[in-house]
Design a protein around this motif. Structure first.
Motif, PDB file in Angstrom:
ATOM      1  N   UNK A 210       0.863  -1.175   0.000  1.00 30.92           N
ATOM      2  CA  UNK A 210       0.000   0.000   0.000  1.00 30.92           C
ATOM      3  C   UNK A 210       0.897   1.221   0.000  1.00 30.92           C
ATOM      4  N   UNK A 211       0.770   2.014  -1.036  1.00 31.98           N
ATOM      5  CA  UNK A 211       1.676   3.143  -1.202  1.00 31.98           C
ATOM      6  C   UNK A 211       0.894   4.444  -1.359  1.00 31.98           C
ATOM      7  N   UNK A 212       1.410   5.493  -0.747  1.00 29.52           N
ATOM      8  CA  UNK A 212       0.818   6.829  -0.879  1.00 29.52           C
ATOM      9  C   UNK A 212       1.954   7.833  -0.992  1.00 29.52           C
ATOM     10  N   UNK A 213       1.714   8.906  -1.697  1.00 28.22           N
ATOM     11  CA  UNK A 213       2.743   9.936  -1.862  1.00 28.22           C
ATOM     12  C   UNK A 213       3.111  10.508  -0.498  1.00 28.22           C
ATOM     13  N   UNK A 214       4.398  10.616  -0.239  1.00 25.46           N
ATOM     14  CA  UNK A 214       4.864  11.105   1.054  1.00 25.46           C
ATOM     15  C   UNK A 214       4.557  12.590   1.201  1.00 25.46           C
ATOM     16  N   UNK A 215       3.958  12.944   2.306  1.00 21.29           N
ATOM     17  CA  UNK A 215       3.641  14.343   2.611  1.00 21.29           C
ATOM     18  C   UNK A 215       4.713  14.871   3.554  1.00 21.29           C
ATOM     19  N   UNK A 216       5.367  15.937   3.168  1.00 19.05           N
ATOM     20  CA  UNK A 216       6.440  16.497   3.998  1.00 19.05           C
ATOM     21  C   UNK A 216       5.850  17.507   4.984  1.00 19.05           C
ATOM     22  N   UNK A 217       5.678  17.058   6.211  1.00 23.43           N
ATOM     23  CA  UNK A 217       5.152  17.887   7.291  1.00 23.43           C
ATOM     24  C   UNK A 217       5.713  17.375   8.598  1.00 23.43           C
ATOM     25  N   UNK A 218       5.901  18.251   9.577  1.00 22.65           N
ATOM     26  CA  UNK A 218       6.326  17.785  10.899  1.00 22.65           C
ATOM     27  C   UNK A 218       5.123  17.405  11.760  1.00 22.65           C
ATOM     28  N   UNK A 219       3.918  17.635  11.222  1.00 21.20           N
ATOM     29  CA  UNK A 219       2.706  17.350  12.000  1.00 21.20           C
ATOM     30  C   UNK A 219       2.249  15.909  11.782  1.00 21.20           C
TER      31      UNK A 219
END
Length: 282
Positions: A210-219
């Protein structure tokens, strides 16, 4: 409000999910995240609190385990009255609590059990005593329909080095299969250099990616709690394991994607559990 009761033919059963976990005073993880995720995905949440943490987005400053007698009374209270379909287990701070929870789950036998083997917070704080890991492996994990370790947790469970790339993550699959567990969702979120966040659903006869685009956030505080609770919620609603995990992955990905819409604290803020208003997330 009408005093007339709803005819029995129109009544529908409520999908009830129990979360057994620690309280996060900052509201981003633990019981608080679990209740938000279960509610946002369309089920009814009840809870048993195993520990109280003094915690915010910057870290954990204190942990107070709830006395065993009161953990037991909470478990008996909800199981003897509510029709609990699925259970999610999170933070259990010591061996005695793990043994008690395992014994009560054997006693009441809910339809589904999802265990998030919480050991390390997003901030890096240790949340499970090292001596309790063997108890977790022998007493609780064999009861679970699914366990959802992240890479540091999987490394601790298998006594392996921490995976640093997709190849070493894949190499961990066989070691996880050697544990006395039914199914494993190995989460790849810690491989921060990868373009996508890929998880492996390790079933007895196959592996689903299961793959999803990585979201760059510190939250990202509470992502593991949120995902495991969402999966338990979708299982309670009648989805099979594979579909429940897919729906849970979709939900957490969107909650992370919308996390920066919130302004919570100065450290690792929470994901946005209610990004879709009050509608069920499907």
């Amino acid at each position: 409000m009408s005093s007339q009761s709803i005819p029995s033919s129109e009544q529908t059963s409520t999908n009830i999910v129990l979360t057994i976990a620690g309280s996060d005073s900052g509201g981003g993880a633990g019981i608080q995240a679990d209740i938000k995720a279960i509610s946002a995905t369309g089920s009814y949440a009840c809870s048993v609190i195993t520990a109280i943490t003094a915690q915010n987005t910057l870290g954990v400053s204190a942990i107070f385990p709830i006395p065993l007698e009161h953990v037991e009374k909470q478990l008996d209270a909800v199981f003897t009255d509510l029709n609990i379909i699925a259970v999610k287990v999170g933070m259990l701070a010591d061996s005695d609590t793990i043994k008690l929870v395992a014994a009560k789950l054997k006693q009441y036998q809910p339809d589904f059990l999802v265990v998030d083997p919480v050991m390390v917070a997003t901030s890096g704080d240790l949340l499970l005593q090292a001596s309790a890991i063997s108890t977790l492996k022998s007493e609780l994990l064999p009861l679970a329909d699914l366990i959802t370790p992240n890479l540091p947790e999987a490394a601790a469970l298998t006594e392996s080095p921490l995976p640093t790339d997709d190849l070493t993550m894949r190499a961990m699959v066989d070691k996880l299969r050697q544990l006395e567990v039914k199914n494993v969702l190995l989460k790849g979120g810690h491989l921060e250099q990868a373009e996508n966040s890929t998880d492996f659903l390790i079933l007895t006869d196959r592996i689903e990616e299961l793959s999803a685009k990585r979201i760059h956030t510190q939250n990202t505080h509470g992502t593991g709690c949120t995902l495991s609770s969402a999966i338990a919620s979708y299982l309670a609603q009648g989805n099979d394991l594979s579909r429940a995990v897919q729906l849970g992955k979709s939900y957490i990905s969107k909650a992370i994607e919308h996390a920066d819409e919130l302004d919570i604290g100065a450290g690792h803020g929470p994901v946005n559990h209610f990004f879709h208003g009050h509608n069920n997330v499907r």
